[in-house]
Design a protein around this motif. Sequence first.
Motif, PDB file in Angstrom:
ATOM      1  N   THR A  90      -2.948   7.051 -36.787  1.00 15.34           N
ATOM      2  CA  THR A  90      -1.610   7.186 -37.393  1.00 15.34           C
ATOM      3  C   THR A  90      -0.805   5.905 -37.165  1.00 15.34           C
ATOM      4  O   THR A  90      -0.033   5.499 -38.044  1.00 15.34           O
ATOM      5  N   ASP A  91      -0.991   5.271 -35.997  1.00 10.66           N
ATOM      6  CA  ASP A  91      -0.335   3.985 -35.766  1.00 10.66           C
ATOM      7  C   ASP A  91      -0.785   2.963 -36.814  1.00 10.66           C
ATOM      8  O   ASP A  91       0.032   2.204 -37.363  1.00 10.66           O
ATOM      9  N   ARG A  92      -2.088   2.940 -37.072  1.00  6.81           N
ATOM     10  CA  ARG A  92      -2.625   1.981 -38.030  1.00  6.81           C
ATOM     11  C   ARG A  92      -2.104   2.270 -39.430  1.00  6.81           C
ATOM     12  O   ARG A  92      -1.741   1.345 -40.191  1.00  6.81           O
ATOM     13  N   VAL A  93      -2.067   3.563 -39.821  1.00  5.87           N
ATOM     14  CA  VAL A  93      -1.577   3.927 -41.160  1.00  5.87           C
ATOM     15  C   VAL A  93      -0.115   3.544 -41.315  1.00  5.87           C
ATOM     16  O   VAL A  93       0.299   2.997 -42.347  1.00  5.87           O
ATOM     17  N   ARG A  94       0.671   3.791 -40.269  1.00 11.75           N
ATOM     18  CA  ARG A  94       2.096   3.426 -40.342  1.00 11.75           C
ATOM     19  C   ARG A  94       2.247   1.925 -40.530  1.00 11.75           C
ATOM     20  O   ARG A  94       3.110   1.469 -41.284  1.00 11.75           O
ATOM     21  N   ALA A  95       1.388   1.166 -39.851  1.00 12.65           N
ATOM     22  CA  ALA A  95       1.471  -0.293 -39.979  1.00 12.65           C
ATOM     23  C   ALA A  95       1.127  -0.726 -41.406  1.00 12.65           C
ATOM     24  O   ALA A  95       1.790  -1.574 -41.997  1.00 12.65           O
ATOM     25  N   ILE A  96       0.087  -0.107 -41.975  1.00 12.71           N
ATOM     26  CA  ILE A  96      -0.335  -0.463 -43.330  1.00 12.71           C
ATOM     27  C   ILE A  96       0.722  -0.083 -44.351  1.00 12.71           C
ATOM     28  O   ILE A  96       1.004  -0.825 -45.294  1.00 12.71           O
ATOM     29  N   PHE A  97       1.336   1.099 -44.161  1.00 11.26           N
ATOM     30  CA  PHE A  97       2.308   1.609 -45.115  1.00 11.26           C
ATOM     31  C   PHE A  97       3.728   1.135 -44.812  1.00 11.26           C
ATOM     32  O   PHE A  97       4.666   1.528 -45.510  1.00 11.26           O
TER      33      PHE A  97
ATOM     34  N   THR B  38       2.488  15.564 -37.108  1.00  4.19           N
ATOM     35  CA  THR B  38       3.876  15.714 -36.666  1.00  4.19           C
ATOM     36  C   THR B  38       4.270  14.597 -35.711  1.00  4.19           C
ATOM     37  O   THR B  38       5.349  14.017 -35.811  1.00  4.19           O
ATOM     38  N   LEU B  39       3.372  14.288 -34.774  1.00  2.11           N
ATOM     39  CA  LEU B  39       3.663  13.240 -33.799  1.00  2.11           C
ATOM     40  C   LEU B  39       3.606  11.852 -34.418  1.00  2.11           C
ATOM     41  O   LEU B  39       4.363  10.959 -34.025  1.00  2.11           O
ATOM     42  N   GLY B  40       2.711  11.689 -35.402  1.00  4.07           N
ATOM     43  CA  GLY B  40       2.512  10.367 -35.961  1.00  4.07           C
ATOM     44  C   GLY B  40       3.364  10.046 -37.181  1.00  4.07           C
ATOM     45  O   GLY B  40       3.734   8.888 -37.378  1.00  4.07           O
ATOM     46  N   PHE B  41       3.656  11.083 -37.988  1.00  4.95           N
ATOM     47  CA  PHE B  41       4.382  10.832 -39.239  1.00  4.95           C
ATOM     48  C   PHE B  41       5.692  11.605 -39.328  1.00  4.95           C
ATOM     49  O   PHE B  41       6.418  11.468 -40.307  1.00  4.95           O
ATOM     50  N   GLY B  42       5.980  12.449 -38.355  1.00  4.78           N
ATOM     51  CA  GLY B  42       7.259  13.163 -38.350  1.00  4.78           C
ATOM     52  C   GLY B  42       7.144  14.577 -38.883  1.00  4.78           C
ATOM     53  O   GLY B  42       6.206  14.915 -39.626  1.00  4.78           O
ATOM     54  N   TRP B  43       8.126  15.407 -38.497  1.00  5.90           N
ATOM     55  CA  TRP B  43       8.054  16.812 -38.849  1.00  5.90           C
ATOM     56  C   TRP B  43       8.312  17.082 -40.318  1.00  5.90           C
ATOM     57  O   TRP B  43       7.756  18.042 -40.886  1.00  5.90           O
ATOM     58  N   LYS B  44       9.130  16.249 -40.957  1.00  3.16           N
ATOM     59  CA  LYS B  44       9.452  16.512 -42.373  1.00  3.16           C
ATOM     60  C   LYS B  44       8.216  16.329 -43.256  1.00  3.16           C
ATOM     61  O   LYS B  44       7.906  17.177 -44.101  1.00  3.16           O
ATOM     62  N   ARG B  45       7.506  15.209 -43.037  1.00  5.49           N
ATOM     63  CA  ARG B  45       6.284  14.980 -43.833  1.00  5.49           C
ATOM     64  C   ARG B  45       5.278  16.083 -43.540  1.00  5.49           C
ATOM     65  O   ARG B  45       4.605  16.594 -44.433  1.00  5.49           O
ATOM     66  N   SER B  46       5.159  16.441 -42.263  1.00  3.13           N
ATOM     67  CA  SER B  46       4.167  17.455 -41.873  1.00  3.13           C
ATOM     68  C   SER B  46       4.495  18.797 -42.504  1.00  3.13           C
ATOM     69  O   SER B  46       3.593  19.551 -42.891  1.00  3.13           O
TER      70      SER B  46
ATOM     71  N   ALA C 225       5.609   6.045 -54.255  1.00  4.56           N
ATOM     72  CA  ALA C 225       4.211   6.200 -54.678  1.00  4.56           C
ATOM     73  C   ALA C 225       3.287   6.245 -53.469  1.00  4.56           C
ATOM     74  O   ALA C 225       2.374   7.088 -53.395  1.00  4.56           O
ATOM     75  N   ARG C 226       3.515   5.361 -52.530  1.00  4.78           N
ATOM     76  CA  ARG C 226       2.683   5.355 -51.320  1.00  4.78           C
ATOM     77  C   ARG C 226       2.924   6.602 -50.482  1.00  4.78           C
ATOM     78  O   ARG C 226       2.002   7.140 -49.871  1.00  4.78           O
ATOM     79  N   GLU C 227       4.181   7.054 -50.478  1.00  6.46           N
ATOM     80  CA  GLU C 227       4.517   8.266 -49.730  1.00  6.46           C
ATOM     81  C   GLU C 227       3.716   9.448 -50.276  1.00  6.46           C
ATOM     82  O   GLU C 227       3.104  10.200 -49.527  1.00  6.46           O
ATOM     83  N   VAL C 228       3.721   9.606 -51.612  1.00  5.54           N
ATOM     84  CA  VAL C 228       2.999  10.707 -52.252  1.00  5.54           C
ATOM     85  C   VAL C 228       1.505  10.583 -51.992  1.00  5.54           C
ATOM     86  O   VAL C 228       0.813  11.569 -51.703  1.00  5.54           O
ATOM     87  N   ALA C 229       0.994   9.363 -52.091  1.00  6.30           N
ATOM     88  CA  ALA C 229      -0.438   9.144 -51.859  1.00  6.30           C
ATOM     89  C   ALA C 229      -0.818   9.526 -50.429  1.00  6.30           C
ATOM     90  O   ALA C 229      -1.847  10.165 -50.189  1.00  6.30           O
ATOM     91  N   LEU C 230       0.034   9.129 -49.499  1.00 10.68           N
ATOM     92  CA  LEU C 230      -0.245   9.456 -48.102  1.00 10.68           C
ATOM     93  C   LEU C 230      -0.226  10.970 -47.882  1.00 10.68           C
ATOM     94  O   LEU C 230      -1.144  11.529 -47.263  1.00 10.68           O
ATOM     95  N   LEU C 231       0.810  11.626 -48.423  1.00  8.31           N
ATOM     96  CA  LEU C 231       0.903  13.083 -48.238  1.00  8.31           C
ATOM     97  C   LEU C 231      -0.309  13.779 -48.863  1.00  8.31           C
ATOM     98  O   LEU C 231      -0.846  14.736 -48.303  1.00  8.31           O
ATOM     99  N   ALA C 232      -0.735  13.294 -50.031  1.00  8.57           N
ATOM    100  CA  ALA C 232      -1.902  13.887 -50.693  1.00  8.57           C
ATOM    101  C   ALA C 232      -3.143  13.752 -49.825  1.00  8.57           C
ATOM    102  O   ALA C 232      -3.945  14.690 -49.697  1.00  8.57           O
TER     103      ALA C 232
ATOM    104  N   GLY D 235       6.797   2.162 -29.833  1.00  7.82           N
ATOM    105  CA  GLY D 235       6.017   0.976 -30.160  1.00  7.82           C
ATOM    106  C   GLY D 235       4.550   1.313 -30.368  1.00  7.82           C
ATOM    107  O   GLY D 235       4.074   2.357 -29.946  1.00  7.82           O
ATOM    108  N   PRO D 236       3.823   0.442 -31.009  1.00 13.64           N
ATOM    109  CA  PRO D 236       2.411   0.708 -31.312  1.00 13.64           C
ATOM    110  C   PRO D 236       1.557   0.821 -30.065  1.00 13.64           C
ATOM    111  O   PRO D 236       0.505   1.414 -30.085  1.00 13.64           O
TER     112      PRO D 236
END
Lengths: 134, 193
Positions: free
Chosen positions: B161-168, B45-53, B8-15, B186-187
Motif C-alpha cells: 500500500t505504501d508503494r501504491v500510494r507513492a505511484i498514485f 483501511t490502514l493503507g488507503f483510509g476508511w472512506k475508500r475502504s 480516473a486513477r482513483e476509480v481504477a484503484l478502487l476497481a 512516513g513511508p
Amino acid sequence: MKNKKILAFAIALVVVIAGFIGAWLILRDKPQEGTKAVTLEVVDDKAAKTTYALKTDAEFLRGVMDEAKAKGFTYEGSESAYGLMISHVNGLRADYQQDGAYWAIYVNGAYGEYGADSQPVADGDTFTFEYTKG
Amino acid sequence: MKPSVSPAREVALLACMVALLHVGKQALNFLPNIEVVTLLLIVYTLGFGWKRSLLVAVAFTVLEMTVWAIHLWVIMYIYIWPFLILLTHLLRRNRSVLFWALFSAAFGLFFGMMAALPYIVTIGLPGAVAWWASGIPFDLMHAGGNFALCLVLHRPLMYLTDRVRAIFHMDAPDRGTDENGEGGNGPDAAKSI
C-alpha cells in the motif's frame, strides 16, 4: 506497555475461544433418543441369549434392527417379495436350504405374524430372534 | 505541492481493490471459512483510509449480490464489512503485526455471531442462537485462518500500500503515532511485532 496490552488481548481471546467451545458443547444439537423403549433378544443355536435395550422411533422392526447395529447387533438377509428374509443374526447362519434352520421372530413371547419389514413397533415390545431347527 | 490522485486513477484503484477482494474470496472458496477479505479490508483501511475502504466494501457487496443473488448471507455483508472497517479505523494507531493478527482472529471468531443477527428476525432469538452455536467450529477455523494469514501477510501488504500510494501520489491516511511515539505517516513508519 504495548506488549502487555497485546498479551492481555491474546489472553482475552483465548478465554473467549474457550467460552465459545463451551457454548458449542452445551448448545449443539444432541442426538435425539427415541420415545419407544424396546428390547431385542437373540437366542442362538446353543440357546445363549443376548439382549439389546433400545430407545427408538422406528415404525417397523427392521428400523429397530438397524438401530441396534450401534450396540453390536448384526444381521444379513435377502430381499424377497415378502420382504426381508433373514439368514444371519450376529454372524450365525440359519439358512433353511443349507442348515434346515431358520430365524424365528417372537413378539412379546408370541410367534410373530409379520416379517421384519412389516412388524410394527410399540413402546415396551420385546422382539426375539430365535435360532430354530426344523 | 500536495500529492493528489486524479479521479480516473482513483476509480481504477478502487476497481482493483474490489477485484482483488472478489478474486481472493473465490480463490479460497474451497477452504471452509478461510478467507482473505478480512485481511484485505484491514490493510485497505490502514493503507488507503476508511472512506475508500467503505466504497470498496459496498462495491464488493454489490458484486457478490450479482454473482450469488440476493439472500440472507449477502445482506449480512452490508453491515459486517463496514463494521470491520470502522473498528480498524478506530484502532489504526496500532502498529504491531501481532495486534492485527489477534484483531483479525477475533473478528473471525465473532463472524458467526454477527452473521446470526438477521436470523433473529427470520427465525427468532432461540433459532438464531442455535444457528450460531452449530457454526462455532467454523468460527474457530475462521479465527485460526485469519490469524495465520494476517501474521504472514500483513506487513508485506502494508508495504505494497505504501508503494501504491507513492505511484498514485496519494496522501497517506492519518494513523498518528502509537503510545510509544512510533509510527507517523512516513513511508518508513516502524512496524513491529
